[in-house]
Design a protein around this motif. Structure first.
Motif, PDB file in Angstrom:
ATOM      1  N   LEU A 179       0.791  -1.231   0.000  1.00  0.00           N
ATOM      2  CA  LEU A 179       0.000   0.000   0.000  1.00  0.00           C
ATOM      3  C   LEU A 179       0.825   1.283   0.000  1.00  0.00           C
ATOM      4  CD1 LEU A 179      -2.783  -1.046   2.561  1.00  0.00           C
ATOM      5  CD2 LEU A 179      -2.922  -1.049   0.061  1.00  0.00           C
ATOM      6  N   VAL A 180       2.148   1.176   0.025  1.00  0.00           N
ATOM      7  CA  VAL A 180       2.974   2.389   0.046  1.00  0.00           C
ATOM      8  C   VAL A 180       4.327   2.096  -0.583  1.00  0.00           C
ATOM      9  CG1 VAL A 180       3.805   1.884   2.378  1.00  0.00           C
ATOM     10  CG2 VAL A 180       3.935   4.223   1.522  1.00  0.00           C
ATOM     11  N   ALA A 181       4.867   3.110  -1.280  1.00  0.00           N
ATOM     12  CA  ALA A 181       6.180   2.954  -1.904  1.00  0.00           C
ATOM     13  C   ALA A 181       6.916   4.283  -1.896  1.00  0.00           C
ATOM     14  CB  ALA A 181       6.044   2.454  -3.337  1.00  0.00           C
ATOM     15  N   VAL A 182       8.227   4.207  -1.768  1.00  0.00           N
ATOM     16  CA  VAL A 182       9.111   5.350  -1.960  1.00  0.00           C
ATOM     17  C   VAL A 182      10.000   5.012  -3.146  1.00  0.00           C
ATOM     18  CG1 VAL A 182      11.032   6.683  -1.012  1.00  0.00           C
ATOM     19  CG2 VAL A 182       9.094   6.067   0.451  1.00  0.00           C
ATOM     20  N   TYR A 184      -2.475   8.264  -3.718  1.00  0.00           N
ATOM     21  CA  TYR A 184      -1.892   9.593  -3.521  1.00  0.00           C
ATOM     22  C   TYR A 184      -0.445   9.584  -4.007  1.00  0.00           C
ATOM     23  CZ  TYR A 184      -5.893  10.678  -0.531  1.00  0.00           C
ATOM     24  OH  TYR A 184      -7.156  10.889  -0.048  1.00  0.00           O
ATOM     25  N   SER A 185      -0.037  10.662  -4.671  1.00  0.00           N
ATOM     26  CA  SER A 185       1.327  10.782  -5.188  1.00  0.00           C
ATOM     27  C   SER A 185       1.929  12.104  -4.735  1.00  0.00           C
ATOM     28  CB  SER A 185       1.337  10.738  -6.722  1.00  0.00           C
ATOM     29  OG  SER A 185       0.690   9.570  -7.201  1.00  0.00           O
ATOM     30  N   VAL A 186       3.137  12.046  -4.196  1.00  0.00           N
ATOM     31  CA  VAL A 186       3.899  13.242  -3.835  1.00  0.00           C
ATOM     32  C   VAL A 186       5.255  13.104  -4.507  1.00  0.00           C
ATOM     33  CG1 VAL A 186       4.825  14.676  -1.992  1.00  0.00           C
ATOM     34  CG2 VAL A 186       2.738  13.343  -1.603  1.00  0.00           C
ATOM     35  N   PRO A 220      -5.155   4.925  -0.669  1.00  0.00           N
ATOM     36  CA  PRO A 220      -6.132   5.334   0.352  1.00  0.00           C
ATOM     37  C   PRO A 220      -6.407   4.260   1.389  1.00  0.00           C
ATOM     38  CG  PRO A 220      -6.864   6.037  -1.822  1.00  0.00           C
ATOM     39  CD  PRO A 220      -5.649   5.187  -2.036  1.00  0.00           C
ATOM     40  N   ASP A 221      -6.295   2.983   0.998  1.00  0.00           N
ATOM     41  CA  ASP A 221      -6.540   1.896   1.953  1.00  0.00           C
ATOM     42  C   ASP A 221      -5.538   1.902   3.098  1.00  0.00           C
ATOM     43  OD1 ASP A 221      -8.688   1.069   0.469  1.00  0.00           O
ATOM     44  OD2 ASP A 221      -7.686  -0.654  -0.437  1.00  0.00           O
ATOM     45  N   LEU A 222      -4.342   2.465   2.879  1.00  0.00           N
ATOM     46  CA  LEU A 222      -3.335   2.501   3.941  1.00  0.00           C
ATOM     47  C   LEU A 222      -3.813   3.332   5.121  1.00  0.00           C
ATOM     48  CD1 LEU A 222      -0.298   1.855   4.750  1.00  0.00           C
ATOM     49  CD2 LEU A 222       0.186   4.181   3.946  1.00  0.00           C
ATOM     50  N   VAL A 223      -4.513   4.437   4.842  1.00  0.00           N
ATOM     51  CA  VAL A 223      -4.903   5.367   5.907  1.00  0.00           C
ATOM     52  C   VAL A 223      -6.383   5.248   6.260  1.00  0.00           C
ATOM     53  CG1 VAL A 223      -3.085   6.984   5.292  1.00  0.00           C
ATOM     54  CG2 VAL A 223      -5.340   7.248   4.256  1.00  0.00           C
ATOM     55  N   ARG A 224      -7.109   4.415   5.551  1.00  0.00           N
ATOM     56  CA  ARG A 224      -8.539   4.263   5.816  1.00  0.00           C
ATOM     57  C   ARG A 224      -8.753   3.734   7.234  1.00  0.00           C
ATOM     58  NH1 ARG A 224     -11.585   4.397   1.544  1.00  0.00           N
ATOM     59  NH2 ARG A 224     -10.058   3.291   0.229  1.00  0.00           N
ATOM     60  N   GLY A 225      -9.628   4.405   7.988  1.00  0.00           N
ATOM     61  CA  GLY A 225      -9.908   3.981   9.350  1.00  0.00           C
ATOM     62  C   GLY A 225      -8.922   4.510  10.375  1.00  0.00           C
ATOM     63  N   THR A 226      -7.920   5.267   9.938  1.00  0.00           N
ATOM     64  CA  THR A 226      -6.949   5.867  10.855  1.00  0.00           C
ATOM     65  C   THR A 226      -7.287   7.343  11.064  1.00  0.00           C
ATOM     66  OG1 THR A 226      -5.395   6.609   9.154  1.00  0.00           O
ATOM     67  CG2 THR A 226      -5.202   4.314   9.927  1.00  0.00           C
ATOM     68  N   ALA A 227      -6.624   7.964  12.040  1.00  0.00           N
ATOM     69  CA  ALA A 227      -6.826   9.397  12.273  1.00  0.00           C
ATOM     70  C   ALA A 227      -6.402  10.192  11.038  1.00  0.00           C
ATOM     71  CB  ALA A 227      -6.033   9.842  13.502  1.00  0.00           C
TER      72      ALA A 227
END
Length: 303
Positions: free
Chosen positions: A26-29, A50-52, A106-113
């Motif tokens: 769910l996340v990559a650098v 999301y992309s930064v 988005p699933d990485l942060v879903r349900g988190t603050a």
């Protein structure tokens, strides 16, 4: 027009830039200095995450949203899921070429603050021409955050992994919010010109036949006038005047309503329609919300 390449998962972005298998689903650098950057002119890319992205070199003729933009040296852009970016193959080649990208689903942060706060990071909906230009110190702070996230990705996934990764992403985004605040301040002179343009646009709108034909002006209408995205314009106005774009529209319409209430004998419904409201009840509710009195109470108090 070329077909849009849609990358839905983190694994797909890793394959697209030929970075091997994803370390986390769910996340990559991604280190752009290790990526072969040739992209066929006109390639259009959409992502489901999301992309930064930060680069220390220029990409010419990048299109994002409505505008063309030179992805300038030392600038950072934040792109929300489902947005379309068009890239040319023209890339300034240099020996010290570097940059990085943070991509998270988005699933990485879903349900988190953080998930509940993502809507507060309005810079994900800015145009590319509203990129964040970083000082050397700011570049280092954000790079340190990226290193922390990457280090965590290199660890074995355990029960603490998600919390630590999400916490570091939230810290990163909070720094971005701070630096955007700084950018609004350092561009204060230009921002004052924008405030003047917004005020003029509102006057021109209200004193034309647009109210009758189109109803109340929208934030998107004002943003198009000054060539900004709606979110960027609202944030700029909030920093400069204490009121966002919608507040400016409401302030203008309420002041006009006061003038009509005191200067004519028109009914409340007639005034509402004159000011572009589809329903008089909405006008009365907004007026009371902004002034503490209904339109009729305001008229009675001053007669």
């Amino acid at each position: 027009m070329k077909q849009i390449i849609h990358l839905e998962t983190i694994s797909e972005i890793n394959r697209f830039v030929q970075q091997g298998g994803a370390k986390h689903p769910l996340v990559a650098v991604i280190d752009f200095s290790k990526v072969d950057e040739y992209i066929e002119a006109g390639t259009r890319i959409s992502c489901g995450f999301y992309s930064v992205m930060f680069k220390n070199y220029c990409i010419n003729n990048m299109k994002y949203g409505r505008q063309q933009y030179d992805f300038q040296e030392g600038s950072l852009i934040c792109i929300a899921p489902k947005q379309v970016v068009e890239l040319d193959s023209e890339i300034e080649k240099r020996e010290d070429m570097m940059g990085w990208g943070l991509f998270f689903h988005p699933d990485l942060v879903r349900g988190t603050a953080l998930g509940s706060r993502m809507k507060d990071y309005s810079f994900f909906s800015y145009e590319a021409s509203e990129a964040l230009h970083l000082s050397e110190k700011e570049k280092q702070v954000l790079h340190d955050c990226i290193v922390n996230i990457e280090n965590e990705l290199n660890e074995n996934i355990d029960s603490h992994s998600q919390n630590l990764i999400v916490s570091n992403i939230e810290l990163f985004l909070n720094y971005c919010a701070r630096y955007y605040g700084r950018q609004f301040i350092t561009r204060k002179h230009t921002n004052r010109d924008v405030v003047g343009q917004v005020e003029k646009a509102l006057k021109d709108y209200f004193y034309s036949d647009k109210l009758e034909k189109k109803g109340l002006p929208t934030v998107s209408y004002l943003a198009a006038i000054v060539n900004f995205s709606p979110n960027y314009l609202s944030d700029l106005l909030k920093k400069e005047t204490g009121m966002n774009a919608k507040d400016h529209i409401h302030h203008f319409v309420i002041e006009e309503a006061k003038n009509i209430l005191l200067g004519s004998s028109k009914s409340i419904s007639e005034i509402a329609y004159q000011l572009g409201f589809e329903y008089p009840q909405y006008f009365s509710r907004l007026f009371k919300q902004k002034t503490g009195n209904t339109p009729q109470e305001f008229r009675n108090l001053t007669t």
